[in-house]
Each structure stands twice: as structure tokens, then as C-alpha cells.
Design a protein around this motif. Structure first.
Motif, PDB file in Angstrom:
ATOM      1  N   VAL A 189     -24.082  17.069  24.120  1.00 42.09           N
ATOM      2  CA  VAL A 189     -24.840  17.671  23.025  1.00 42.09           C
ATOM      3  C   VAL A 189     -26.023  16.778  22.649  1.00 42.09           C
ATOM      4  CG1 VAL A 189     -24.710  18.365  20.602  1.00 42.09           C
ATOM      5  CG2 VAL A 189     -22.876  18.973  22.178  1.00 42.09           C
ATOM      6  N   SER A 201     -29.839  23.258  28.593  1.00 40.03           N
ATOM      7  CA  SER A 201     -28.439  23.400  28.212  1.00 40.03           C
ATOM      8  C   SER A 201     -27.675  24.218  29.252  1.00 40.03           C
ATOM      9  CB  SER A 201     -28.317  23.958  26.792  1.00 40.03           C
ATOM     10  OG  SER A 201     -28.060  25.313  26.791  1.00 40.03           O
ATOM     11  N   PHE A 260     -21.656  31.427  21.008  1.00 44.26           N
ATOM     12  CA  PHE A 260     -22.922  31.163  21.684  1.00 44.26           C
ATOM     13  C   PHE A 260     -23.933  32.290  21.428  1.00 44.26           C
ATOM     14  CE2 PHE A 260     -25.483  31.861  25.537  1.00 44.26           C
ATOM     15  CZ  PHE A 260     -26.176  30.667  25.571  1.00 44.26           C
ATOM     16  N   LEU A 273     -16.276  30.414  33.303  1.00 43.41           N
ATOM     17  CA  LEU A 273     -15.138  29.878  32.554  1.00 43.41           C
ATOM     18  C   LEU A 273     -13.837  30.112  33.303  1.00 43.41           C
ATOM     19  CD1 LEU A 273     -15.961  30.819  28.847  1.00 43.41           C
ATOM     20  CD2 LEU A 273     -16.089  28.595  29.957  1.00 43.41           C
ATOM     21  N   VAL A 320     -28.767  17.520  25.058  1.00 47.20           N
ATOM     22  CA  VAL A 320     -29.466  18.782  24.778  1.00 47.20           C
ATOM     23  C   VAL A 320     -30.420  18.625  23.599  1.00 47.20           C
ATOM     24  CG1 VAL A 320     -29.169  21.171  24.043  1.00 47.20           C
ATOM     25  CG2 VAL A 320     -27.633  20.209  25.738  1.00 47.20           C
ATOM     26  N   ILE A 321     -29.917  18.016  22.510  1.00 46.29           N
ATOM     27  CA  ILE A 321     -30.753  17.870  21.308  1.00 46.29           C
ATOM     28  C   ILE A 321     -31.960  16.968  21.594  1.00 46.29           C
ATOM     29  CG2 ILE A 321     -30.796  16.989  18.930  1.00 46.29           C
ATOM     30  CD1 ILE A 321     -27.961  17.940  18.597  1.00 46.29           C
ATOM     31  N   ALA A 326     -27.430  23.865  20.312  1.00 46.65           N
ATOM     32  CA  ALA A 326     -27.275  22.591  21.005  1.00 46.65           C
ATOM     33  C   ALA A 326     -25.975  22.533  21.802  1.00 46.65           C
ATOM     34  CB  ALA A 326     -27.317  21.439  20.005  1.00 46.65           C
ATOM     35  N   PHE A 327     -25.055  23.498  21.559  1.00 44.36           N
ATOM     36  CA  PHE A 327     -23.793  23.523  22.291  1.00 44.36           C
ATOM     37  C   PHE A 327     -23.847  24.615  23.362  1.00 44.36           C
ATOM     38  CE2 PHE A 327     -22.704  21.524  18.339  1.00 44.36           C
ATOM     39  CZ  PHE A 327     -21.649  20.687  18.617  1.00 44.36           C
ATOM     40  N   PRO A 328     -23.954  24.229  24.648  1.00 42.97           N
ATOM     41  CA  PRO A 328     -23.871  25.257  25.688  1.00 42.97           C
ATOM     42  C   PRO A 328     -22.518  25.976  25.583  1.00 42.97           C
ATOM     43  CG  PRO A 328     -24.536  23.140  26.620  1.00 42.97           C
ATOM     44  CD  PRO A 328     -24.121  22.887  25.212  1.00 42.97           C
ATOM     45  N   VAL A 388     -13.444  19.537  15.089  1.00 37.32           N
ATOM     46  CA  VAL A 388     -12.689  20.363  16.042  1.00 37.32           C
ATOM     47  C   VAL A 388     -11.632  19.530  16.760  1.00 37.32           C
ATOM     48  CG1 VAL A 388     -12.846  21.715  18.169  1.00 37.32           C
ATOM     49  CG2 VAL A 388     -14.570  22.000  16.395  1.00 37.32           C
ATOM     50  N   LEU A 391      -7.947  13.589  24.388  1.00 36.70           N
ATOM     51  CA  LEU A 391      -8.950  14.093  23.448  1.00 36.70           C
ATOM     52  C   LEU A 391     -10.118  13.127  23.264  1.00 36.70           C
ATOM     53  CD1 LEU A 391      -6.789  15.755  20.655  1.00 36.70           C
ATOM     54  CD2 LEU A 391      -8.076  16.847  22.481  1.00 36.70           C
ATOM     55  N   ILE A 411     -15.031  24.343  26.157  1.00 43.66           N
ATOM     56  CA  ILE A 411     -14.281  23.116  26.425  1.00 43.66           C
ATOM     57  C   ILE A 411     -13.655  22.587  25.135  1.00 43.66           C
ATOM     58  CG2 ILE A 411     -14.604  20.662  26.969  1.00 43.66           C
ATOM     59  CD1 ILE A 411     -16.553  21.579  29.177  1.00 43.66           C
ATOM     60  N   LEU A 412     -14.442  22.591  24.050  1.00 40.03           N
ATOM     61  CA  LEU A 412     -13.934  22.122  22.763  1.00 40.03           C
ATOM     62  C   LEU A 412     -12.748  22.963  22.317  1.00 40.03           C
ATOM     63  CD1 LEU A 412     -17.035  21.280  20.526  1.00 40.03           C
ATOM     64  CD2 LEU A 412     -15.203  19.755  21.229  1.00 40.03           C
ATOM     65  N   LEU A 418     -20.330  26.759  27.629  1.00 36.71           N
ATOM     66  CA  LEU A 418     -19.245  26.087  28.340  1.00 36.71           C
ATOM     67  C   LEU A 418     -18.687  24.928  27.518  1.00 36.71           C
ATOM     68  CD1 LEU A 418     -17.649  25.866  31.007  1.00 36.71           C
ATOM     69  CD2 LEU A 418     -19.325  24.210  31.747  1.00 36.71           C
ATOM     70  N   VAL A 419     -19.583  24.227  26.816  1.00 30.86           N
ATOM     71  CA  VAL A 419     -19.137  23.096  25.998  1.00 30.86           C
ATOM     72  C   VAL A 419     -18.327  23.597  24.800  1.00 30.86           C
ATOM     73  CG1 VAL A 419     -19.944  21.233  24.513  1.00 30.86           C
ATOM     74  CG2 VAL A 419     -20.982  21.568  26.752  1.00 30.86           C
ATOM     75  N   TYR A 428      -0.382  15.723  19.485  1.00 18.45           N
ATOM     76  CA  TYR A 428      -0.905  16.717  20.428  1.00 18.45           C
ATOM     77  C   TYR A 428      -1.040  16.105  21.819  1.00 18.45           C
ATOM     78  CZ  TYR A 428      -4.086  19.937  22.718  1.00 18.45           C
ATOM     79  OH  TYR A 428      -4.650  20.792  23.623  1.00 18.45           O
ATOM     80  N   ILE A 478      -9.249  17.286  29.712  1.00 16.08           N
ATOM     81  CA  ILE A 478      -8.552  18.442  29.150  1.00 16.08           C
ATOM     82  C   ILE A 478      -7.137  18.557  29.706  1.00 16.08           C
ATOM     83  CG2 ILE A 478      -8.480  20.969  29.116  1.00 16.08           C
ATOM     84  CD1 ILE A 478     -11.441  21.024  28.838  1.00 16.08           C
ATOM     85  N   THR A 509     -10.827  24.910  24.137  1.00 18.35           N
ATOM     86  CA  THR A 509      -9.700  24.804  25.057  1.00 18.35           C
ATOM     87  C   THR A 509      -8.963  23.478  24.913  1.00 18.35           C
ATOM     88  OG1 THR A 509     -11.009  26.086  26.594  1.00 18.35           O
ATOM     89  CG2 THR A 509      -9.020  25.104  27.451  1.00 18.35           C
ATOM     90  N   ALA A 510      -9.735  22.400  24.653  1.00 16.03           N
ATOM     91  CA  ALA A 510      -9.104  21.087  24.523  1.00 16.03           C
ATOM     92  C   ALA A 510      -8.073  21.101  23.402  1.00 16.03           C
ATOM     93  CB  ALA A 510     -10.163  20.016  24.262  1.00 16.03           C
ATOM     94  N   LEU A 569     -10.777  28.062  32.383  1.00 19.97           N
ATOM     95  CA  LEU A 569     -10.815  28.153  30.922  1.00 19.97           C
ATOM     96  C   LEU A 569     -10.804  29.605  30.444  1.00 19.97           C
ATOM     97  CD1 LEU A 569     -13.461  25.420  29.969  1.00 19.97           C
ATOM     98  CD2 LEU A 569     -11.026  25.186  30.347  1.00 19.97           C
TER      99      LEU A 569
END
Lengths: 314, 273
Positions: free
Chosen positions: A290, A248, B141, B207, A293-294, B113-115, A26, A279, B121-122, B117-118, A37, A274, B124-125, B212
Motif C-alpha cells: 500500500v 496498483s 474495490f 482470486l 501504491v500511495i 490505495a488498496f488493490p 483488520v 499475521l 488478502i487482508l 487482491l490486497v 488465531y 496466509i 482472507t488472512a 482466495l
């Protein structure tokens, strides 16, 4: 038990690899040229080439991924483009705000939820139970960042007990630091505690209907003794699951709450990343979140198996 | 069958918000895009029922349009979750135990595993902030949530005799999933849909609070709160009203979800109460 732990560990590793691939894809592949960018529309071609060199963007995709992932393993998160310092340094500094905040909030929500859930289950169907269910229903519906603003309004602006934001650091002792984290932690803990108390209550009620509770009561234990000695321990499994799953949400909540209170944590770092199109910072901090969380999911799985041997067979 | 009181209360609240959101499509008391600095921070009056904000915009009108944005984002995100998650769950259950099942479920774990919001963020970045990106983030989600609920519900149905009868009659797994499994897990999906809808409202608010979500000049509850934060000393009203809107909307949906669960699935009644 060891075999169970090993299989879970292998699946943890695979999840981490898959997650890192997604994040890499991503951040570094979809934008086309990350260097162009990051520098924006007005960048000269020379500047873009120079940044490509510093970021190590000239290799093949596979080389770049392995470089990045290998770096992460060694604790090297790359160089922040906007701060001109290693990302690991930035992350480490901010972890000392975010991590205590998360633990503080988790501890608060558990400390509130356990007795509240226990009381509601013991007084099932009574006025206390209805009151608790009503309040927790409200607690789930309140967005934590709005609750945070209300806390500021009452405790910082009107009563002046706490400051409205900012963080003094830990160098002046633990107390000022914890004081600064108290309102944010309370704001984070409210929805968590509401959910946890409800789960605790229904898990207890479920176990209270089991035969072994009737046996315990027949043996002569009082309702309270049966509840605390037998039901509580068995009700912990679903409660543990929810604590793990809620982690999470806790992380997402912490990112937002840090912005309400201007706390210099990982959440603020990610948003600065951001807005400055940094980046590298975003990529590494997201990977770290992440990873957290994992890992928590993994630890909860292991904790289950330790608590309940029946779950090891899966 | 008795309709639970919380269902009536919850559905009532939700319908009010939905009606306000729909009304805002054709009529709002004042235009929300014109700024009038002369009228800034007015207290509630006959002209502005809930007062004005720091740009002189009518707060009631902004809340009405905000309701529309919130509901649209959350609803579309639930749509994405159902459109992708339910077929995946049905497929995994039909191929239970096979590698298809394994791949789908591990993919689910990965997204978990990705909230949200995360994810936002990805996105939006790389693509910049917008309401569409908020929808995509919350939608992604939602996918594993619906896939899991669908698979779980479908798995218990696959062991039943009438499914066996359908298989003996020569129906393929695809047709069985569509004609026999799906209608029987619709209840589960409706309840889960309501829960995800309410989580979506909260996520959208979060958000847009951090910038966001929907971008200016489109009003959104979350951004109204963000803008009110600096004015909390002078006009606490601006910080309180949008929050109350979010709370009542989410409360209504949660009560409706709980009520629907009680109504549609009597087996869950005992455990939930």
C-alpha cells in the motif's frame, strides 16, 4: 511548485497513517486475539500467552499501534512467527525479485504501448488502426496468469527457450536473473500495454484535433512532425495518469504471476504468510504494498505539476 | 439511432454466458461433485464433449457451473459498489466543497490505495478464503469507482438551470439528487457497471486461481486453471479451455461497455474512437 509539493506531501503522510490504521485494525483487532488465531485450535493456553509476550500484544491498542508504526519507520517490521527471523530480512530478500519484475514489466509495457498507440493514432480509421484496436481489446480481456501459462506452454515446454519457473538469484550475474524474469514480465506487461496503447491513441487523437496542431500544420509541418513535436508531449498527461493508476493493478498482477512461476518474491511471501497464519508477515507486506501504491500516486502528482504548470493550482 | 456493431457482438457473447450460467442451475451434462478416477483425463468424446479432468469430472459441466460462480461474484460485487458508492457520490456532490465532500473523497482515495487482491488478502488472512469474501473484496474495490463517477457526473449537473429551478421551487438537495441527478447520470452508471462487471470477472478468476475465491468442491474458472497448471504437460486442454471462457466473457462485456458508451453518450464518441 514547492508549496504544491508540500501540500501533496502532507496528504501523502495522512494517507499512509490512515492506511496503516486500517491494516492494523483488520489484522490485529478484528480476529480478537491474534496469538490464539495464529496458533490455531489445539494451542495450549501457555503457548498462547508466550506468543502474546513475543508479539508484544499485552499493551493497550494505542500502544501496540504506535509500537508497530514506529517500528515500520525504523525499518523494524517485527519478527516472523513461522520463519523465526525478522520480517524486514524476509522482505528485503524478496524485494530483489519483486521490484526488478515490476520495473521490467513496466518498461516492457511502455516500450510496446508508445509506438503502437502512436501508429494507431497516425493511421486512424485505417486497417492498421482496426487491427491494433482489436488486438488490444483482446489483450485487456486476457487474464495475465492464464497468458503466463500459455507462455510456459509455448516457450518453456515446446520451444525450451526459457525455464518454466523458479529464480536462480542474482549472484551468477544479471543475465540468468533477467532470463528467469522475462516470461513473467511479458505476462504482466501484456494487459498493461494494451490499456496504455489505447489511452495513448485516444489522447493523441484528442490533441490532434486542437487548434495549435492546425497552426503547426499551416506553418508547413508534416502530419508526422506535428504528431511527434506537438501532440505527443501534450498527450503524455493522460498517459502518465494511467501509468500511475495501473501501478496498483501491476502490484496485484505481480503477486499472482509470482505464484505461476514460483518466483520467491513478495507475492509468494504473502501467501505463505496466509497459509501459515503468520499475521505479522501479512500485515507488514500489505503495508509495504500500500505504501508503494500511495507513493507512486504522489510521485505522479508531482510529475504532472512539473510537466503542466496549470495543474499546480489545485 | 444506429446500434454499434460492437454492442451487438458484446451483448450477444454476454447473453450466451448468462444463459449457460442460468442453465447450469437446472441442468448440467454431468454432476460436478462426483469424482470418478477411472474416467480421469479422458479426451473429448460423445459422453464428455470437452473431456474430463484429473478427477474424472466433466469439463463442460465444470465450465458451466464456473460461469455461474464468476457471474454471481462479479454481479454482487458491482451491486455492493453501486449500493454504497452511488449514494456517497450523490451526497458528496450535493455538499460539494464542504467537509462532507472532503471526507468522502479522501476516504475514496484511501480505498483506491488498496488493490482488490490486497483487500482480499487482508480479509482472507483473518476470515479464511470463500466466495463471499471474494465478493466483499471486489465490492469494496468497486465503491470508490462508483462514488467518483457519480460525483463527477452529478457535479456538472448541479450547475445547470433546471436544477436551479428545482431549488427555487423549494426542493431539498436529497430530493433533487434522487429525482433529477440520479436519472440523468444513469447512463454513466450503466457503462461503468459493465466495465466493473468485466473487471470483477477477471478479479474473481485471479482470486480463485490463488485459492482466495470459491472453495472446493465448487468449480470456478480460476481454480480449474490452478489445478491444470501441474497437468500442463499431459493435458494442455485443461489449461486452455477455462482461460478461453474467461477471455470471451470479459471480451463480451468490454465490447458491450464500449458499445453502450457510444450509444448512450454521443459526446464521448469522438474521444473514444
Amino acid at each position: 511548485m514547492l508549496r504544491f509539493a508540500l501540500t501533496r506531501f502532507v496528504s501523502l503522510t495522512l494517507s499512509l497513517i490512515a492506511a496503516s490504521l486500517v491494516i492494523f485494525l483488520v489484522i490485529e483487532v478484528i480476529p480478537g486475539d491474534p496469538a490464539a488465531y495464529m496458533l490455531g485450535l489445539n494451542a495450549t493456553p501457555e503457548a498462547v500467552t508466550a506468543l502474546r509476550d513475543t508479539l508484544g500484544l499485552n499493551g493497550t491498542l494505542a500502544e501496540r499501534y504506535l509500537n508497530w508504526a514506529g517500528g515500520l519507520l525504523r525499518g523494524d517490521f517485527g519478527q516472523s512467527y513461522s520463519y523465526r527471523v525478522p520480517v524486514a530480512e524476509l522482505v528485503f530478500e524478496r524485494l530483489w525479485v519483486s521490484l526488478p519484475l515490476a520495473i521490467y514489466a513496466l518498461a516492457l509495457s511502455t516500450l510496446i504501448a508508445f509506438p503502437v498507440g502512436l501508429i494507431a493514432a497516425a493511421r486512424r480509421g485505417g486497417v492498421t488502426d482496426y487491427g491494433i484496436m482489436g488486438v488490444t481489446q483482446l489483450g485487456i480481456a486476457v487474464p495475465n496468469f492464464w497468458f503466463a501459462m500459455l507462455l510456459v506452454l509455448v516457450f518453456a515446454i515446446n520451444l525450451r527457450w526459457f525455464s518454466a519457473g523458479g529464480f536462480p538469484g542474482w549472484q551468477d550475474g544479471l543475465l540468468p536473473g533477467f532470463k528467469a524474469l522475462t516470461l513473467p514480465a511479458v505476462a504482466l506487461a501484456l494487459p498493461q500495454a494494451s490499456i496504455l496503447a489505447r489511452v495513448m491513441r485516444s489522447a493523441l487523437i484528442e490533441t490532434l484535433g486542437q487548434d495549435y496542431i492546425r497552426t503547426a500544420r499551416a506553418k508547413g509541418l508534416s502530419q508526422r512532425q506535428a504528431l511527434t513535436r506537438h501532440a505527443l508531449r501534450n498527450a503524455l498527461i493522460p498517459v502518465l495518469t494511467i501509468i500511475g493508476l495501473q501501478f496498483s493493478f501491476l502490484i496485484a498482477g505481480a503477486i499472482i504471476i509470482e505464484n505461476v512461476f514460483f518466483l520467491p518474491g513478495l507475492g509468494r511471501l504473502i501467501f505463505q504468510g496466509i497459509t501459515q497464519r503468520d499475521l505479522i508477515v501479512v500485515e507488514s507486506v500489505v503495508m509495504l504494498l500500500v505504501f508503494a501504491v500511495i507513493s507512486v500516486t504522489f510521485l505522479v502528482d508531482i510529475a504532472y505539476a512539473a510537466v503542466d504548470p496549470r495543474l499546480r493550482r489545485r | 439511432m444506429r446500434v454499434p456493431a460492437q454492442l451487438i457482438l458484446g451483448a450477444g457473447l454476454s447473453v450466451v454466458f448468462l444463459a449457460v450460467a442460468l442453465l447450469s442451475l437446472v441442468w448440467v451434462p454431468q454432476d460436478v461433485t462426483t469424482l470418478s478416477i477411472a474416467d480421469r483425463l479422458q479426451p473429448p468424446s460423445d459422453l464428455h464433449w470437452l473431456g474430463t479432468d484429473h478427477f474424472g469430472r466433466d469439463v463442460l459441466s465444470m465450465l458451466m457451473v464456473g460461469a455461474r460462480i464468476s457471474i454471481a461474484v462479479a454481479l454482487l460485487a458491482v451491486g455492493i459498489g453501486i449500493a454504497v458508492g452511488v449514494p456517497l457520490g450523490l451526497w458528496a456532490a450535493a455538499k460539494r466543497g464542504s467537509w462532507v465532500d472532503e471526507v468522502i473523497m479522501r476516504g475514496n482515495d484511501l480505498i483506491f490505495a488498496f488493490p482488490s487482491l490486497v483487500i482480499a488478502i487482508l480479509i482472507t488472512a483473518v476470515f479464511g478464503p470463500s466466495a463471499v469474501n471474494a465478493i466483499i473484496a471486489i465490492g469494496i474495490f468497486n465503491i470508490p469507482v462508483f462514488a467518483r463517477v457519480t460525483r463527477g457526473g452529478a457535479l456538472s449537473l448541479w450547475t445547470l438551470d433546471y436544477i436551479l429551478a428545482a431549488r427555487v421551487a423549494g426542493k431539498k438537495a436529497f430530493r433533487i439528487s434522487l429525482e433529477h441527478i440520479l436519472p440523468n447520470i444513469a447512463n454513466l452508471l450503466i457503462v461503468q457497471g459493465t466495465i466493473q462487471f468485466s473487471l470483477g470477472i477477471l478479479a474473481e478468476a485471479g482470486l480463485s486461481y490463488v485459492g482466495l475465491g470459491a472453495q472446493p468442491p465448487t468449480p470456478s474458472w480460476g481454480r480449474m486453471l490452478a489445478e491444470a497448471q501441474t497437468l500442463i504437460y499431459t493435458a494442455p486442454r485443461l489449461a486452455i479451455l477455462p482461460g478461453l471462457a474467461i477471455v470471451f466473457m470479459v471480451l463480451g462485456l468490454n465490447l458491450m461497455g464500449d458499445g453502450l458508451r457510444d450509444l448512450l453518450d454521443p459526446r464521448l464518441r469522438r474521444a473514444a474512437r
